[in-house]
Motif scaffolding. Structure first.
Motif, PDB file in Angstrom:
ATOM      1  N   ASP A  63       6.403   0.864  -4.897  1.00 39.35           N
ATOM      2  CA  ASP A  63       6.093  -0.319  -4.086  1.00 39.35           C
ATOM      3  C   ASP A  63       4.590  -0.473  -3.931  1.00 39.35           C
ATOM      4  O   ASP A  63       4.066  -1.598  -3.953  1.00 39.35           O
ATOM      5  N   ARG A  64       3.888   0.632  -3.790  1.00 41.75           N
ATOM      6  CA  ARG A  64       2.423   0.574  -3.706  1.00 41.75           C
ATOM      7  C   ARG A  64       1.825  -0.083  -4.953  1.00 41.75           C
ATOM      8  O   ARG A  64       0.782  -0.738  -4.872  1.00 41.75           O
ATOM      9  N   ALA A  70       8.499   0.833   6.690  1.00 40.88           N
ATOM     10  CA  ALA A  70       7.225   0.217   7.079  1.00 40.88           C
ATOM     11  C   ALA A  70       6.647  -0.640   5.962  1.00 40.88           C
ATOM     12  O   ALA A  70       5.913  -1.593   6.214  1.00 40.88           O
ATOM     13  N   ARG A  71       6.994  -0.307   4.725  1.00 41.57           N
ATOM     14  CA  ARG A  71       6.529  -1.090   3.581  1.00 41.57           C
ATOM     15  C   ARG A  71       7.475  -2.250   3.264  1.00 41.57           C
ATOM     16  O   ARG A  71       7.227  -3.014   2.321  1.00 41.57           O
ATOM     17  N   ILE A  96       8.370   4.401  -2.388  1.00 44.42           N
ATOM     18  CA  ILE A  96       7.080   4.165  -1.726  1.00 44.42           C
ATOM     19  C   ILE A  96       5.960   4.054  -2.759  1.00 44.42           C
ATOM     20  O   ILE A  96       5.133   3.131  -2.711  1.00 44.42           O
ATOM     21  N   ALA A 122       8.460   5.566   6.416  1.00 47.82           N
ATOM     22  CA  ALA A 122       7.365   5.060   5.582  1.00 47.82           C
ATOM     23  C   ALA A 122       7.869   3.970   4.636  1.00 47.82           C
ATOM     24  O   ALA A 122       7.164   2.981   4.388  1.00 47.82           O
ATOM     25  N   ALA A 123       9.101   4.152   4.131  1.00 47.25           N
ATOM     26  CA  ALA A 123       9.685   3.137   3.247  1.00 47.25           C
ATOM     27  C   ALA A 123       9.968   1.848   4.017  1.00 47.25           C
ATOM     28  O   ALA A 123       9.670   0.742   3.546  1.00 47.25           O
ATOM     29  N   ILE A 140      10.570  -1.978   2.157  1.00 49.24           N
ATOM     30  CA  ILE A 140      11.438  -1.678   1.013  1.00 49.24           C
ATOM     31  C   ILE A 140      12.897  -1.893   1.408  1.00 49.24           C
ATOM     32  O   ILE A 140      13.334  -1.416   2.454  1.00 49.24           O
TER      33      ILE A 140
END
Length: 416
Positions: free
Chosen positions: A23-24, A117-118, A20, A114-115, A120
């Protein structure tokens, strides 16, 4: 900042948090996991202020508290009724500070969602067996699968049984059997404490509130009983009711939980190891979390250390001027804190899990009284919270605003 292709071996808290964060920063991240479906292993864990500082920066602190249970301190009582461990978070000197007991599945779910959602990528059914270094980068090698393309960086977040560490496994003599059990309002436990009972240091039973798993209708506790690895076979051959009698004799109030254990299948044995992968880096590769360092769970730092490692790696990737400097910074910013806790855990664990008579004597006669005196009480709280050695400032982190976090949690609860 340069952008890199990154492969992460392991889909646990360390791997997911690193994915996460990286990736940000704009890196191209892919996670590889050996399981058919990624998921957690084990029952409950503690999110300490050190780990919550990272979850807060990930925007997951409130959801973590919502999924878990507030824990205001640790309470340990020996078989004759004497309190030998009394460690409230209030001694930390941080307004409103507390820990969070949470099921591993809940923490995993928060990070995993959360991962996803991005966007990944998470590749399952990839059992890592090694890596190949080429002039184009480093590729992961798998069992019964083709190797990956070369990546700019491989992150080993595969846990303490990492295939990249050839050092002795460092298996500890004591482990524990665990169960996640439902708990109700009239159960005879404090509800906001990690409670333990000891018979010398050879036997320990404990209860940790771990909140409510997603989709569940009731709260749970993690119930654990210390057990030597060499005694597991004998324990499995012992009638379940006979084992329950042993637990009841040490902590009669635990009978309500024992009544909810109707099959040995509800209990899982967890073994532990004390080891450090040294060095944690090689060309285009770095280890984080248990793949880098593992220890007894007595101080409850495993997941918290993993989260700090992930944050430290992301900071190194951001601030390093060269690729080698990025990895060097990530290691250097975490090295002292890891070294400190490896040694402290090694020294403290025999006080609570060992066959000796003198370790629990030191615990009961010397350490327990001293721990009630300032500044020893604050040092004990710092050790418990993961803040001993001041690791957060080095990483540009700070403890969350606990009072605001709790107020937001209570307000959310009142609306549902």
């Amino acid at each position: 900042m340069d952008r890199y292709s990154i492969a992460i071996a392991g889909c646990g808290p360390a791997g997911l948090a690193a994915a996460i964060l990286l990736d940000r920063q704009g890196h191209d991240v892919t996670i590889y996991d050996q399981f058919d479906e990624p998921g957690p292993v084990g029952s409950g864990l503690m999110i300490q202020p050190s780990g919550l500082a990272v979850l807060d920066r990930l925007g997951l602190a409130e959801e973590t508290l919502k999924s878990g249970a507030r824990v205001d301190g640790l309470l340990g009582i020996e078989e004759h009724g004497k309190t030998v461990l009394d460690a409230p978070y209030s001694a930390l000197g941080v307004p409103g500070a507390f820990g969070i007991g949470i099921h591993r599945a809940s923490l995993f779910g928060l990070l995993y969602e959360a991962a996803l959602a991005r966007g990944i990528r998470i590749e399952t059914r990839h059992a890592v067996t090694g890596s190949n270094l080429t002039k184009e980068g480093r590729a992961l090698v798998f069992s019964a699968r083709e190797a990956t393309r070369p990546y700019d960086l491989i992150i080993d977040a595969s846990g303490r049984q990492s295939v990249f560490d050839t050092a002795p496994p460092g298996d500890l003599e004591f482990g524990a059997v665990w169960a996640s059990l439902p708990t109700f309002a009239n159960d005879p436990f404090a509800g906001n404490l990690l409670e333990q009972r000891y018979r010398r240091a050879a036997q320990m039973v404990g209860v940790l509130p771990i909140g409510t798993r997603k989709g569940a209708s009731h709260q749970e506790v993690a119930f654990f009983w210390s057990l030597k690895r060499s005694d597991v076979a004998g324990w499995q051959d012992t009638p379940l009711e006979q084992w329950k009698e042993d637990v009841h004799a040490l902590w009669p109030e635990a009978q309500v939980l024992l009544d909810r254990i109707t099959s040995r299948d509800q209990l899982t044995f967890a073994s532990y190891a004390h080891r450090t992968q040294n060095p944690p880096t090689r060309e285009r590769m770095i280890a984080i979390g248990d793949a880098w360092h593992s220890a007894s769970p007595q101080l409850g730092q495993g997941a918290n250390m993993a989260l700090l490692d992930a944050w430290g790696l992301a900071q190194g990737m951001e601030h390093g001027r060269t690729f080698s400097e990025k990895l060097r910074l990530a290691v250097s910013w975490r090295h002292d804190h890891i070294w400190l806790y490896q040694w402290v855990t090694k020294l403290f664990t025999p006080l609570y899990q060992s066959d000796t008579s003198w370790h629990p004597m030191i615990r009961d006669k010397s350490m327990a009284p001293l721990a009630q005196i300032w500044p020893i009480s604050q040092i004990q709280a710092q050790l418990m919270s993961g803040l001993f050695g001041f690791p957060l400032a080095t990483l540009g982190l700070s403890v969350p605003d606990y009072e605001a976090l709790w107020e937001a949690s209570e307000s959310s609860a009142s609306r549902t």
